[in-house]
Design an enzyme around this catalytic site. Structure first.
Site, PDB file in Angstrom:
ATOM      1  N   GLY A 285      32.694  42.065  50.501  1.00 58.80           N
ATOM      2  CA  GLY A 285      34.087  41.621  50.492  1.00 58.80           C
ATOM      3  C   GLY A 285      34.951  42.769  50.986  1.00 58.80           C
ATOM      4  N   ARG A 286      35.155  43.734  50.081  1.00 58.99           N
ATOM      5  CA  ARG A 286      36.026  44.877  50.369  1.00 58.99           C
ATOM      6  C   ARG A 286      35.739  45.568  51.708  1.00 58.99           C
ATOM      7  NH1 ARG A 286      37.987  47.628  46.183  1.00 58.99           N
ATOM      8  NH2 ARG A 286      36.330  46.744  44.906  1.00 58.99           N
ATOM      9  N   ARG A 322      45.605  46.123  41.862  1.00 60.39           N
ATOM     10  CA  ARG A 322      44.475  47.046  41.639  1.00 60.39           C
ATOM     11  C   ARG A 322      44.846  48.291  40.834  1.00 60.39           C
ATOM     12  NH1 ARG A 322      42.039  49.474  45.185  1.00 60.39           N
ATOM     13  NH2 ARG A 322      39.977  49.321  44.260  1.00 60.39           N
ATOM     14  N   TYR A 326      42.710  48.376  37.533  1.00 60.18           N
ATOM     15  CA  TYR A 326      41.527  49.263  37.532  1.00 60.18           C
ATOM     16  C   TYR A 326      41.890  50.740  37.604  1.00 60.18           C
ATOM     17  CZ  TYR A 326      39.508  45.117  40.009  1.00 60.18           C
ATOM     18  OH  TYR A 326      39.118  43.881  40.429  1.00 60.18           O
ATOM     19  N   CYS A 353      58.535  44.431  35.214  1.00 58.10           N
ATOM     20  CA  CYS A 353      58.882  44.970  33.899  1.00 58.10           C
ATOM     21  C   CYS A 353      57.613  45.257  33.081  1.00 58.10           C
ATOM     22  CB  CYS A 353      59.788  43.969  33.194  1.00 58.10           C
ATOM     23  SG  CYS A 353      60.638  44.703  31.825  1.00 58.10           S
TER      24      CYS A 353
HETATM   25  C1  LIG Z   1      28.733  38.282  43.111  1.00 59.02           C
HETATM   26  C2  LIG Z   1      29.606  39.135  43.948  1.00 59.02           C
HETATM   27  N1  LIG Z   1      29.308  39.252  45.248  1.00 59.02           N
HETATM   28  C3  LIG Z   1      30.089  39.991  46.062  1.00 59.02           C
HETATM   29  C4  LIG Z   1      31.203  40.655  45.595  1.00 59.02           C
HETATM   30  C5  LIG Z   1      32.023  41.438  46.567  1.00 59.02           C
HETATM   31  O1  LIG Z   1      32.061  42.784  46.251  1.00 59.02           O
HETATM   32  P1  LIG Z   1      32.735  43.812  47.238  1.00 59.02           P
HETATM   33  O2  LIG Z   1      34.100  43.314  47.548  1.00 59.02           O
HETATM   34  O3  LIG Z   1      32.774  45.073  46.484  1.00 59.02           O
HETATM   35  O4  LIG Z   1      31.882  43.898  48.455  1.00 59.02           O
HETATM   36  C6  LIG Z   1      31.537  40.583  44.238  1.00 59.02           C
HETATM   37  C7  LIG Z   1      32.706  41.304  43.718  1.00 59.02           C
HETATM   38  O5  LIG Z   1      33.115  41.260  42.632  1.00 59.02           O
HETATM   39  C8  LIG Z   1      30.716  39.791  43.389  1.00 59.02           C
HETATM   40  O6  LIG Z   1      30.996  39.665  42.091  1.00 59.02           O
END
Ligand SMILES: Cc1ncc(COP(=O)(O)O)c(C=O)c1O
Length: 427
Positions: A285-286, A322, A326, A353
């Protein structure tokens, strides 16, 4: 390329001036800006890590669910990792093939399971089993829909979170986490699968954590899953092993390992373990979107009570959660540089707030007004945004080919007022 400074001192993303975006009445501030070309290039680079090995890059839609981004990644042969029925529907409508979708999540509803099983000609690629208790529920829904369900078993390899050095909220593969089938329940899960003719176990996998900046944790988890795959493949017709997501990006503290490096190292182990015939899935994802998005905000005012100095901006924790969630740190820089201005340390805060509406201390020019860019905000930014405090949702601007290609206008505060006044009499 992430945001960079032009020779005139103005910050640009994908060749577009962020100052112009901030001052454009169609977007204004706060606005998320994304570089679609860089996101596409990121996906291509990751795909090269696989060479000719069978694989699937299942983009974790939760990181950034903007339609143009999911479409751009689908065009690059990416599948999707989804965690809700809505994300599943979005991925399908963005052109992701049903067979390239995996559905994770610890508490999928019956309606979501029905959607997954009923999608396309044979259901989605796999529903990820996250507990032994989920198995009879998925089997019951497969019977109700009248079609076998393809499933994969997400094990929780009980990797030591301390050793993985991450914030506990983004570590998932340790034995206190709610995610994945705990090792102690794996035998029970396999028995249940053996007695569920409606379910086809086609994959095994794990996802240990997010923001991995070294390969060790990922490889330890992959090795555990490969070992497990070898144990069970005589009983089930496995097609793939899924390493999950978690490849880190550089938020300013460095990250030398590229996503493709994780893949290359993992494939060596997979080959050593005699699993070359199985496909390897990952769920980034990230790493695909994080560095290629920024949040542009305007400085509303400053407040000084020496030695404390604050810069108040028009983006808050509702726009980018974020840091509050976190304790994550994002770099914040001025959009335009003023050679005549000095700089100072300011605590950058938003208008929400809450004390946690705080982006940390940053070195910024000593001038009133102007715009700032919160860098590396492409992942887990807008997708986590809320309307807390009656705030408008930020605009989203998509850059391609050196110009603004698409945008989503800000959802004005008026929408929020209408929404909050919506309840109707029950009688
Ligand atoms: C099952 C699963 N797959 C993929 C991801 C994606 O992680 P990232 O954004 O760190 O690559 C997450 C993130 O929480 C996840 O829970």
């Amino acid at each position: 390329m992430p945001a960079s400074r032009r020779p005139d001192g103005v910050l640009a993303l994908g060749g577009v001036s962020l100052a112009e975006i901030a001052r454009d009445p169609r977007f204004g501030t706060p606005s998320y800006v994304y570089d679609l070309d860089a996101i596409t290039a990121e996906a291509r680079d990751l795909q090269t890590g696989f060479g000719s090995a069978p694989h699937l890059v299942a983009y974790a839609v939760k990181a950034n669910s903007a339609g143009p981004i999911v479409q751009a990644l689908a065009a690059e042969r990416c599948g999707a990792d989804v965690v809700s029925g809505a994300e599943l529907t979005l991925a399908l409508r963005c052109g992701v093939k049903p067979e390239s979708i995996v559905f994770s999540g610890v508490a999928k509803t019956d309606a979501e399971l029905d959607l997954a099983i009923g999608s396309g000609g044979g259901g989605i690629g796999a529903i990820q089993i996250e507990s032994a208790e989920e198995i009879p529920r998925i089997a019951a829904r497969a019977r109700a829909v009248g079609r076998a369900a393809r499933v994969s078993l997400r094990i929780n390899p009980a990797v030591d979170v301390g050793a993985l050095d991450t914030h506990s909220y983004i570590a998932t593969g340790h034995d206190e986490a709610k995610f994945g089938v705990p090792l102690a329940s794996v035998g029970r899960a396999l028995d249940a699968l053996t007695h569920a003719p409606e379910l086809a176990l086609v994959g095994v996998g794990s996802h240990v954590r997010s923001q991995l900046t070294a390969t060790e944790g990922y490889l330890a988890s992959a090795r555990a899953v490969f070992t497990f795959a070898r144990e069970v493949r005589s009983r089930f017709a496995l097609e793939f092993v899924d390493g999950g997501g978690g490849f880190g990006i550089d938020y300013g503290e460095g990250c030398a390992v590229r996503p493709a490096d994780f893949i290359r190292a993992t494939l060596v182990i997979k080959k050593e373990m005699g699993l070359e015939d199985l496909s390897f899935y990952c769920e980034p994802g990230r790493s695909l979107v994080g560095a290629h998005g920024v949040l542009v905000a305007r400085v509303i005012q400053r407040k000084v009570a020496e030695p404390r100095r604050w810069t108040m901006i028009d983006a808050g924790m509702n726009d980018l959660m974020r840091p509050a969630l976190y304790q994550a740190r994002h770099r914040i820089v001025a959009v335009a540089l003023d050679a005549a201005a000095g700089t100072g340390s300011y605590r950058v805060v938003g208008p929400v707030c809450e004390s946690s509406d705080d982006f940390g201390i940053h070195e910024l020019p000593d001038i009133e007004g102007g715009e700032v860019a919160i860098l590396d905000a492409g992942a887990y930014g807008y997708s986590m945004a809320s309307r807390y405090n009656g705030r408008a949702l930020p605009a989203e601007v998509f850059v391609r080919g050196g110009k603004v290609a698409l945008y989503t206008a800000r959802r004005p505060a008026d929408d929020w007022i209408t929404d909050r006044l919506r309840p109707e009499p029950a009688t």
